[in-house]
Design a protein around this motif. Structure first.
Motif, PDB file in Angstrom:
ATOM      1  N   MET A 174      45.862  65.441  37.022  1.00 53.86           N
ATOM      2  CA  MET A 174      46.978  65.688  37.907  1.00 53.86           C
ATOM      3  C   MET A 174      48.299  65.171  37.346  1.00 53.86           C
ATOM      4  N   GLU A 175      48.235  64.351  36.288  1.00 55.00           N
ATOM      5  CA  GLU A 175      49.455  63.767  35.730  1.00 55.00           C
ATOM      6  C   GLU A 175      49.771  64.287  34.336  1.00 55.00           C
ATOM      7  N   GLN A 176      48.742  64.371  33.458  1.00 52.35           N
ATOM      8  CA  GLN A 176      48.971  64.781  32.079  1.00 52.35           C
ATOM      9  C   GLN A 176      49.051  66.302  31.979  1.00 52.35           C
ATOM     10  N   PRO A 177      49.984  66.811  31.168  1.00 50.10           N
ATOM     11  CA  PRO A 177      50.078  68.271  31.008  1.00 50.10           C
ATOM     12  C   PRO A 177      48.864  68.821  30.275  1.00 50.10           C
ATOM     13  N   TRP A 178      48.462  70.019  30.619  1.00 51.87           N
ATOM     14  CA  TRP A 178      47.283  70.636  30.010  1.00 51.87           C
ATOM     15  C   TRP A 178      47.434  72.149  30.013  1.00 51.87           C
ATOM     16  N   THR A 179      46.713  72.759  29.123  1.00 48.86           N
ATOM     17  CA  THR A 179      46.567  74.215  29.057  1.00 48.86           C
ATOM     18  C   THR A 179      45.092  74.509  28.864  1.00 48.86           C
ATOM     19  N   ILE A 180      44.560  75.350  29.702  1.00 48.56           N
ATOM     20  CA  ILE A 180      43.113  75.596  29.691  1.00 48.56           C
ATOM     21  C   ILE A 180      42.712  76.235  28.372  1.00 48.56           C
ATOM     22  N   LYS A 181      41.696  75.620  27.736  1.00 50.10           N
ATOM     23  CA  LYS A 181      41.122  76.077  26.482  1.00 50.10           C
ATOM     24  C   LYS A 181      39.633  76.380  26.697  1.00 50.10           C
ATOM     25  N   PRO A 182      38.999  77.033  25.730  1.00 50.98           N
ATOM     26  CA  PRO A 182      37.561  77.304  25.899  1.00 50.98           C
ATOM     27  C   PRO A 182      36.715  76.057  26.076  1.00 50.98           C
ATOM     28  N   TRP A 183      37.129  74.930  25.489  1.00 50.46           N
ATOM     29  CA  TRP A 183      36.308  73.734  25.605  1.00 50.46           C
ATOM     30  C   TRP A 183      36.316  73.176  27.023  1.00 50.46           C
ATOM     31  N   HIS A 184      37.361  73.474  27.822  1.00 48.32           N
ATOM     32  CA  HIS A 184      37.350  73.053  29.226  1.00 48.32           C
ATOM     33  C   HIS A 184      36.204  73.747  29.974  1.00 48.32           C
TER      34      HIS A 184
END
Length: 257
Positions: free
Chosen positions: A146-156
């Protein structure tokens, strides 16, 4: 009187029924061999003592190869040659007419039938069909920070499926063309679709739901119990038509991480 006699005769015949069991024994004290022409010596008590070498009824069941004449769930597709235990082949495949013995004649006959009809195998393995059906009914829950920026990747998606007991490599997961980034509370509870390839043959569409997570228990969002039972809002409007066609996920088998 005749009925009693018939009943006793049937019971007697049942008790005297032979059983195909073989015991391999070995004498503890082998008798002394006699020369040709001599009178054999009488065997003593020690010569009647035996040691059990093997009980053939305890041998593992041998397998037999058969060619399926029809698709059988959990065993194989029509026209495939499988190896199963003898009792399975006899009672579940051969007697019902679902398979024939894998002889050269039957192989050639099956091959000619497939060439004439143009039939192709729909699934790579018997378990691939079950896995594709299971994945199509599943909802993978992606827990994002909820705090760190992320972009969904296949490993998620890979980690989410692994927590649900399913191992999928990164190269078998295809994400949507548009990137999904966050944290973004507008994406909370919404889903997107990914495509998973099984054995480089079958493809199946899997639903993924986004849930924001915070390490501080006071800032965490409440979990929605039974979220898979209700309608899922797609992130991309074009996915709504595909969501309607997917089978409804059962509660106990849904992947929740």
């Amino acid at each position: 009187m005749n009925s009693v006699f018939k009943l006793s005769a049937s019971v007697t015949s049942t008790l005297r029924q032979q059983i195909r069991t073989t015991y391999i024994l070995k004498r503890r004290k082998p008798p002394i061999l006699v020369k040709e022409g001599e009178i054999p010596r009488r065997l003593r008590r020690k010569h009647y003592l035996y040691d059990l070498v093997e009980d053939t009824s305890l041998r593992p069941h041998e397998c037999v190869s058969v060619i399926l004449t029809d698709s059988v769930d959990g065993i194989g597709m029509k026209g495939s040659e499988v190896t199963v235990k003898k009792n399975v082949a006899r009672y579940k495949l051969l007697l019902p007419g679902l398979a024939v013995y894998a002889t050269d004649e039957n192989r050639a006959k099956c091959k000619s039938q497939q060439e004439s009809s143009g039939e192709t195998v729909k699934h790579s393995t018997p378990s691939a069909e079950k896995m594709a059906m299971f994945l199509s009914k599943s909802v993978a829950l992606l827990t994002m920070n909820m705090e760190q920026p992320w972009t969904i990747k296949p490993w998620h998606v890979k980690v989410s499926l692994r927590k649900g007991g399913i191992m999928v490599p990164d190269y078998a997961i295809k994400l949507p063309d548009k990137p999904i980034s966050g944290p973004n509370l507008e994406l909370e509870g919404k889903c997107f679709l990914v495509t998973i390839t099984i054995n480089e043959c079958e493809t199946v569409t899997v639903r993924c739901r986004i849930h924001h997570w915070h390490n501080n228990p006071l800032k965490r969002l409440p979990n929605v119990k039974g979220y898979w039972e209700g309608p899922l809002d797609p992130i991309f409007p074009e996915d709504e038509a595909i969501l309607i066609t997917l089978p409804k996920p059962p509660g106990p088998k849904t992947i929740e991480t």
